[in-house]
Scaffold this motif. Structure first.
Motif, PDB file in Angstrom:
ATOM      1  N   ARG A   1       0.822  -1.204   0.000  1.00 16.14           N
ATOM      2  CA  ARG A   1       0.000   0.000   0.000  1.00 16.14           C
ATOM      3  C   ARG A   1       0.859   1.258   0.000  1.00 16.14           C
ATOM      4  O   ARG A   1       0.438   2.304  -0.497  1.00 16.14           O
ATOM      5  CB  ARG A   1      -0.929   0.020   1.204  1.00 16.14           C
ATOM      6  N   HIS A   2       2.027   1.153   0.596  1.00 14.78           N
ATOM      7  CA  HIS A   2       2.967   2.273   0.623  1.00 14.78           C
ATOM      8  C   HIS A   2       4.371   1.718   0.394  1.00 14.78           C
ATOM      9  O   HIS A   2       4.695   0.630   0.876  1.00 14.78           O
ATOM     10  CB  HIS A   2       2.941   2.988   1.976  1.00 14.78           C
ATOM     11  N   LYS A   3       5.166   2.499  -0.339  1.00 14.29           N
ATOM     12  CA  LYS A   3       6.554   2.088  -0.524  1.00 14.29           C
ATOM     13  C   LYS A   3       7.406   3.319  -0.757  1.00 14.29           C
ATOM     14  O   LYS A   3       7.018   4.223  -1.524  1.00 14.29           O
ATOM     15  CB  LYS A   3       6.698   1.123  -1.697  1.00 14.29           C
ATOM     16  N   VAL A   4       8.560   3.336  -0.108  1.00 18.10           N
ATOM     17  CA  VAL A   4       9.568   4.375  -0.320  1.00 18.10           C
ATOM     18  C   VAL A   4      10.827   3.673  -0.789  1.00 18.10           C
ATOM     19  O   VAL A   4      11.266   2.699  -0.161  1.00 18.10           O
ATOM     20  CB  VAL A   4       9.843   5.175   0.972  1.00 18.10           C
ATOM     21  N   THR A   5      11.404   4.144  -1.875  1.00 19.86           N
ATOM     22  CA  THR A   5      12.596   3.512  -2.404  1.00 19.86           C
ATOM     23  C   THR A   5      13.494   4.575  -3.015  1.00 19.86           C
ATOM     24  O   THR A   5      13.143   5.757  -3.050  1.00 19.86           O
ATOM     25  CB  THR A   5      12.243   2.428  -3.425  1.00 19.86           C
ATOM     26  N   GLU A   6      14.648   4.133  -3.487  1.00 23.28           N
ATOM     27  CA  GLU A   6      15.615   5.080  -4.028  1.00 23.28           C
ATOM     28  C   GLU A   6      15.668   5.005  -5.547  1.00 23.28           C
ATOM     29  O   GLU A   6      15.378   3.970  -6.162  1.00 23.28           O
ATOM     30  CB  GLU A   6      17.003   4.787  -3.450  1.00 23.28           C
ATOM     31  N   THR A   7      16.068   6.108  -6.135  1.00 22.91           N
ATOM     32  CA  THR A   7      16.245   6.174  -7.587  1.00 22.91           C
ATOM     33  C   THR A   7      17.176   5.056  -8.058  1.00 22.91           C
ATOM     34  O   THR A   7      18.189   4.784  -7.423  1.00 22.91           O
ATOM     35  CB  THR A   7      16.837   7.542  -7.972  1.00 22.91           C
ATOM     36  N   GLY A   8      16.774   4.419  -9.147  1.00 27.61           N
ATOM     37  CA  GLY A   8      17.605   3.378  -9.747  1.00 27.61           C
ATOM     38  C   GLY A   8      17.288   1.974  -9.298  1.00 27.61           C
ATOM     39  O   GLY A   8      17.783   1.010  -9.889  1.00 27.61           O
TER      40      GLY A   8
ATOM     41  N   THR B   1       5.981  -3.337 -13.029  1.00 28.96           N
ATOM     42  CA  THR B   1       7.384  -3.235 -12.652  1.00 28.96           C
ATOM     43  C   THR B   1       7.998  -1.957 -13.183  1.00 28.96           C
ATOM     44  O   THR B   1       7.822  -1.610 -14.349  1.00 28.96           O
ATOM     45  CB  THR B   1       8.178  -4.445 -13.173  1.00 28.96           C
ATOM     46  N   LEU B   2       8.702  -1.274 -12.285  1.00 33.83           N
ATOM     47  CA  LEU B   2       9.544  -0.154 -12.661  1.00 33.83           C
ATOM     48  C   LEU B   2      10.969  -0.709 -12.635  1.00 33.83           C
ATOM     49  O   LEU B   2      11.487  -1.033 -11.567  1.00 33.83           O
ATOM     50  CB  LEU B   2       9.411   0.990 -11.664  1.00 33.83           C
ATOM     51  N   GLU B   3      11.564  -0.862 -13.801  1.00 33.17           N
ATOM     52  CA  GLU B   3      12.860  -1.549 -13.878  1.00 33.17           C
ATOM     53  C   GLU B   3      13.952  -0.771 -13.150  1.00 33.17           C
ATOM     54  O   GLU B   3      14.800  -1.346 -12.492  1.00 33.17           O
ATOM     55  CB  GLU B   3      13.255  -1.758 -15.336  1.00 33.17           C
ATOM     56  N   SER B   4      13.915   0.557 -13.280  1.00 34.71           N
ATOM     57  CA  SER B   4      14.898   1.431 -12.638  1.00 34.71           C
ATOM     58  C   SER B   4      14.158   2.714 -12.279  1.00 34.71           C
ATOM     59  O   SER B   4      14.014   3.600 -13.115  1.00 34.71           O
ATOM     60  CB  SER B   4      16.064   1.706 -13.581  1.00 34.71           C
ATOM     61  N   ALA B   5      13.675   2.754 -11.038  1.00 31.47           N
ATOM     62  CA  ALA B   5      12.760   3.823 -10.650  1.00 31.47           C
ATOM     63  C   ALA B   5      13.411   5.198 -10.753  1.00 31.47           C
ATOM     64  O   ALA B   5      14.598   5.387 -10.429  1.00 31.47           O
ATOM     65  CB  ALA B   5      12.274   3.582  -9.223  1.00 31.47           C
ATOM     66  N   THR B   6      12.606   6.176 -11.179  1.00 33.04           N
ATOM     67  CA  THR B   6      13.045   7.572 -11.232  1.00 33.04           C
ATOM     68  C   THR B   6      12.092   8.422 -10.398  1.00 33.04           C
ATOM     69  O   THR B   6      10.951   8.024 -10.135  1.00 33.04           O
ATOM     70  CB  THR B   6      13.051   8.107 -12.674  1.00 33.04           C
ATOM     71  N   SER B   7      12.538   9.600 -10.020  1.00 33.72           N
ATOM     72  CA  SER B   7      11.720  10.459  -9.154  1.00 33.72           C
ATOM     73  C   SER B   7      10.407  10.851  -9.835  1.00 33.72           C
ATOM     74  O   SER B   7       9.396  11.086  -9.163  1.00 33.72           O
ATOM     75  CB  SER B   7      12.498  11.704  -8.752  1.00 33.72           C
ATOM     76  N   SER B   8      10.412  10.890 -11.164  1.00 30.21           N
ATOM     77  CA  SER B   8       9.182  11.245 -11.887  1.00 30.21           C
ATOM     78  C   SER B   8       8.106  10.152 -11.786  1.00 30.21           C
ATOM     79  O   SER B   8       6.953  10.387 -12.179  1.00 30.21           O
ATOM     80  CB  SER B   8       9.493  11.515 -13.364  1.00 30.21           C
ATOM     81  N   GLN B   9       8.475   8.997 -11.289  1.00 30.06           N
ATOM     82  CA  GLN B   9       7.520   7.912 -11.112  1.00 30.06           C
ATOM     83  C   GLN B   9       6.921   7.892  -9.704  1.00 30.06           C
ATOM     84  O   GLN B   9       6.125   7.006  -9.391  1.00 30.06           O
ATOM     85  CB  GLN B   9       8.167   6.573 -11.448  1.00 30.06           C
ATOM     86  N   THR B  10       7.290   8.879  -8.892  1.00 31.05           N
ATOM     87  CA  THR B  10       6.597   9.064  -7.616  1.00 31.05           C
ATOM     88  C   THR B  10       5.145   9.401  -7.914  1.00 31.05           C
ATOM     89  O   THR B  10       4.852  10.357  -8.636  1.00 31.05           O
ATOM     90  CB  THR B  10       7.247  10.199  -6.807  1.00 31.05           C
ATOM     91  N   SER B  11       4.230   8.598  -7.377  1.00 33.85           N
ATOM     92  CA  SER B  11       2.834   8.757  -7.733  1.00 33.85           C
ATOM     93  C   SER B  11       1.991   7.822  -6.875  1.00 33.85           C
ATOM     94  O   SER B  11       2.511   7.066  -6.053  1.00 33.85           O
ATOM     95  CB  SER B  11       2.635   8.404  -9.229  1.00 33.85           C
ATOM     96  N   VAL B  12       0.690   7.897  -7.078  1.00 29.53           N
ATOM     97  CA  VAL B  12      -0.224   6.908  -6.521  1.00 29.53           C
ATOM     98  C   VAL B  12      -0.685   6.029  -7.670  1.00 29.53           C
ATOM     99  O   VAL B  12      -1.172   6.536  -8.688  1.00 29.53           O
ATOM    100  CB  VAL B  12      -1.429   7.550  -5.820  1.00 29.53           C
ATOM    101  N   TYR B  13      -0.514   4.718  -7.504  1.00 20.72           N
ATOM    102  CA  TYR B  13      -0.816   3.765  -8.564  1.00 20.72           C
ATOM    103  C   TYR B  13      -2.089   2.992  -8.215  1.00 20.72           C
ATOM    104  O   TYR B  13      -2.225   2.462  -7.108  1.00 20.72           O
ATOM    105  CB  TYR B  13       0.359   2.796  -8.744  1.00 20.72           C
ATOM    106  N   PHE B  14      -2.993   2.943  -9.172  1.00 15.16           N
ATOM    107  CA  PHE B  14      -4.252   2.235  -8.980  1.00 15.16           C
ATOM    108  C   PHE B  14      -4.383   1.098  -9.985  1.00 15.16           C
ATOM    109  O   PHE B  14      -4.077   1.258 -11.171  1.00 15.16           O
ATOM    110  CB  PHE B  14      -5.445   3.176  -9.153  1.00 15.16           C
ATOM    111  N   CYS B  15      -4.891  -0.004  -9.498  1.00  9.15           N
ATOM    112  CA  CYS B  15      -5.264  -1.126 -10.331  1.00  9.15           C
ATOM    113  C   CYS B  15      -6.782  -1.117 -10.488  1.00  9.15           C
ATOM    114  O   CYS B  15      -7.500  -0.749  -9.559  1.00  9.15           O
ATOM    115  CB  CYS B  15      -4.808  -2.436  -9.672  1.00  9.15           C
TER     116      CYS B  15
END
Lengths: 114, 111
Positions: free
Chosen positions: A9-16, A77-91
């Protein structure tokens, strides 16, 4: 609520780093969708699936991949996360593509990429 | 490309007021139109779905109308209550089966 569970439901991760979000449904619906919701943009379609192993791109698919190995599960899947992919994702799920039944949405995954 | 507009972005009304939320879309070749409600931190809940051949749908205190030729829909909420406070989104399904969403109207109903 329709049987849709998103995890985490929540996730914090680093770029890349790689990130995988899961959507699980118990409705046996054929169609599953991934959207992202951002201030000023509303909801935008990332990818969708119309059956096991059958997927297609949406409006904002760059940087994302999906897989559906079982009817009930749709992975984003976000293969290599970037800051622009910070968002709320809905299925979301739907029995058919052109259906006069509404799409049912999960409660979302809030993803922060630092 | 279909565009869906909801204006204003936010609305504050006193409890008991009847109110109308507006939605406009640029391409009239739609399959259906849906109104959703979204509470903070939650997903979208479908309120009403109007097929392209229909003019309106009603559910309780909610009534949604569709004028496909002019590219407009309205959501009417009768006798508003504080529990109606939420964001309301309009979405159209195109012939390509994809949903295009408006950005939503955030409604606050004051006690």
């Amino acid at each position: 609520d329709a049987g849709i569970t998103q995890s985490p439901r929540h996730k914090v991760t680093e770029t890349g780093t790689p990130v995988t979000l899961r959507c699980h449904q118990t409705e046996n619906h054929r169609y599953m969708y991934w959207y992202r919701q951002d201030p000023g943009h509303g909801l935008r379609l990332i990818h969708y699936s119309y059956g096991v192993k059958d997927t297609d791109k949406g409006e904002v698919s760059d940087g994302y991949s999906v897989s559906r190995s079982k009817t009930e599960d749709f992975l984003l899947t976000l293969e290599s996360a970037t800051s622009s992919q910070t968002s709320v994702y809905f299925c979301a799920i739907s029995p058919e593509s052109l259906s006069n039944q509404p799409q049912h949405f999960g409660d979302g995954t809030r993803l922060s990429i630092l | 490309k279909q565009e869906v507009t909801q204006i204003p972005a936010a609305l504050s009304v006193p409890e008991g007021e009847n109110l109308v939320l507006n939605c406009s879309f640029t391409d009239s070749a739609i399959y259906n139109l849906q109104w959703f409600r979204q509470d903070p931190g939650k997903g979208l809940t479908s309120l009403l779905l109007i097929q392209s051949s229909q003019r309106e749908q009603t559910s309780g205190r909610l009534n949604a109308s569709l004028d496909k030729s002019s590219g407009r829909s309205t959501l009417y909420i009768a006798a508003s209550q504080p529990g109606d406070s939420a964001t309301y989104l309009c979405a159209v399904t195109g012939a390509n089966s994809k949903l295009t969403f408006g950005k939503g109207i955030t409604l606050s109903v004051r006690p």
